[in-house]
Design a protein around this motif. Structure first.
Motif, PDB file in Angstrom:
ATOM      1  N   GLU A  13      -1.433 -14.766 -11.917  1.00  0.00           N
ATOM      2  CA  GLU A  13      -1.363 -13.785 -10.829  1.00  0.00           C
ATOM      3  C   GLU A  13       0.004 -13.814 -10.161  1.00  0.00           C
ATOM      4  N   THR A  14       0.486 -12.651  -9.747  1.00  0.00           N
ATOM      5  CA  THR A  14       1.769 -12.565  -9.072  1.00  0.00           C
ATOM      6  C   THR A  14       1.652 -11.677  -7.833  1.00  0.00           C
ATOM      7  N   ARG A  15       2.651 -11.794  -6.968  1.00  0.00           N
ATOM      8  CA  ARG A  15       2.832 -10.876  -5.862  1.00  0.00           C
ATOM      9  C   ARG A  15       4.317 -10.556  -5.766  1.00  0.00           C
ATOM     10  N   VAL A  16       4.632  -9.288  -5.546  1.00  0.00           N
ATOM     11  CA  VAL A  16       6.011  -8.899  -5.253  1.00  0.00           C
ATOM     12  C   VAL A  16       6.127  -8.675  -3.751  1.00  0.00           C
ATOM     13  N   GLN A  17       7.123  -9.308  -3.134  1.00  0.00           N
ATOM     14  CA  GLN A  17       7.423  -9.074  -1.725  1.00  0.00           C
ATOM     15  C   GLN A  17       8.857  -8.560  -1.615  1.00  0.00           C
ATOM     16  N   THR A  18       9.046  -7.507  -0.819  1.00  0.00           N
ATOM     17  CA  THR A  18      10.371  -6.903  -0.714  1.00  0.00           C
ATOM     18  C   THR A  18      10.868  -6.895   0.730  1.00  0.00           C
ATOM     19  N   ALA A  19      12.185  -6.993   0.867  1.00  0.00           N
ATOM     20  CA  ALA A  19      12.810  -6.986   2.192  1.00  0.00           C
ATOM     21  C   ALA A  19      12.933  -5.575   2.745  1.00  0.00           C
ATOM     22  N   ILE A  20      12.818  -4.565   1.881  1.00  0.00           N
ATOM     23  CA  ILE A  20      12.751  -3.171   2.312  1.00  0.00           C
ATOM     24  C   ILE A  20      11.307  -2.723   2.100  1.00  0.00           C
ATOM     25  N   THR A  21      10.684  -2.167   3.117  1.00  0.00           N
ATOM     26  CA  THR A  21       9.267  -1.814   3.022  1.00  0.00           C
ATOM     27  C   THR A  21       9.047  -0.702   2.006  1.00  0.00           C
ATOM     28  N   MET A  22       8.168  -0.948   1.051  1.00  0.00           N
ATOM     29  CA  MET A  22       7.753   0.054   0.060  1.00  0.00           C
ATOM     30  C   MET A  22       6.321  -0.256  -0.334  1.00  0.00           C
ATOM     31  N   GLY A  23       5.395   0.108   0.560  1.00  0.00           N
ATOM     32  CA  GLY A  23       4.015  -0.348   0.516  1.00  0.00           C
ATOM     33  C   GLY A  23       3.235  -0.004  -0.731  1.00  0.00           C
ATOM     34  N   GLN A  24       3.619   1.036  -1.452  1.00  0.00           N
ATOM     35  CA  GLN A  24       2.848   1.403  -2.640  1.00  0.00           C
ATOM     36  C   GLN A  24       3.126   0.516  -3.844  1.00  0.00           C
ATOM     37  N   VAL A  25       4.238  -0.234  -3.811  1.00  0.00           N
ATOM     38  CA  VAL A  25       4.571  -1.057  -4.980  1.00  0.00           C
ATOM     39  C   VAL A  25       4.662  -2.547  -4.656  1.00  0.00           C
ATOM     40  N   ALA A  26       4.754  -2.915  -3.367  1.00  0.00           N
ATOM     41  CA  ALA A  26       4.969  -4.325  -3.037  1.00  0.00           C
ATOM     42  C   ALA A  26       4.552  -4.612  -1.604  1.00  0.00           C
ATOM     43  N   GLU A  27       4.323  -5.899  -1.329  1.00  0.00           N
ATOM     44  CA  GLU A  27       4.093  -6.348   0.034  1.00  0.00           C
ATOM     45  C   GLU A  27       5.441  -6.474   0.749  1.00  0.00           C
TER      46      GLU A  27
END
Length: 237
Positions: A95-109
């Motif tokens: 299992e993985t999670r992607v977290q981004t510093a720029i908000t893009m809720g449909q593809v990542a936390e």
């Protein structure tokens, strides 16, 4: 031989492209398989990815583009790499999670350090994208920041086709000598260019070790996580 329990792996964008522009899915799949093996062994893994296989802000600036806008383009490139690595790592059963510093809720936390730590404690690989969310910061610096904030034990700097840190560019100088160990002060005094000096200084000031190793050698990620002496260890002393 002593291994680590929680690591931050830094992958350059060039790795994702196999040295070319775009994505080399065969290379990414091999790396995903190695990351999955590490996670299945019980080691907690966070990953910071670069975007140089798509865009490099500094290079776009040289061609006349405004630097901040060019850097934001590079951040979006890192997210494409994150999603590719996420997909292939999950195909290896982790299992993985992607977290981004720029908000893009449909593809990542969004990047939330405590949530990232919780994911890692549950055995999920957390992939950090979009750099720092601000221009003028390299992903090397982001790797140091994420490692510190998620309380990792070491930063593993995976390099393409280079075994560690050398006294000069081994591609240009066949007589270049590789260091087995360096202090951060020695690294900065020699003005070595293998990683961004800001990230190196941040790691030094917080006594966070870095290991530079060759990502092109199959199995090296698991070897370095298990504490095998490969590559170059850069530490406070």
């Amino acid at each position: 031989m002593t291994g680590y329990q929680r690591v931050l792996l830094k992958l350059s964008g060039e790795v994702f492209g196999g040295g070319e522009v775009g994505l080399d899915l065969d290379v990414i799949n091999r790396i995903a398989g190695e990351v999955a093996s590490v996670a299945k062994s019980g080691v907690q893994v966070g990953i910071v990815v670069g975007g140089g296989n798509f865009f490099r802000g500094a290079e776009l600036q040289q061609r006349g583009m405004e630097r901040a806008r060019a850097d934001y383009m590079g951040m979006l490139g890192t997210v494409m790499n994150c999603l590719a690595l996420q997909d292939l790592t999950e195909k290896h059963g982790v299992e993985t999670r992607v977290q981004t510093a720029i908000t893009m809720g449909q593809v990542a936390e969004p990047y939330i350090p405590r949530r990232a730590i919780r994911h890692m404690e549950k055995g999920r690989v957390v992939i950090f994208g979009a750099g720092a969310g601000m221009p003028f910061f390299s992903t090397d610096t982001v790797a140091a920041q994420r490692a510190l904030e998620t309380r990792c034990e070491v930063i593993l700097m995976g390099k393409q086709g280079v075994d560690g840190v050398y006294d000069s560019d081994p591609h240009q100088n066949p007589s270049a000598v590789m260091f087995e160990r360096l202090t951060y002060d020695e690294y900065l005094a020699r003005d070595l260019k293998v990683a961004d000096a800001t990230g190196i200084a941040m790691a030094r000031d917080n006594r966070m070790d870095m290991v530079f190793f060759n990502l092109s050698t199959e199995g090296n990620i698991l070897r370095v996580v298990q504490g095998e002496k490969i590559g170059t260890l850069v530490s406070a002393g």
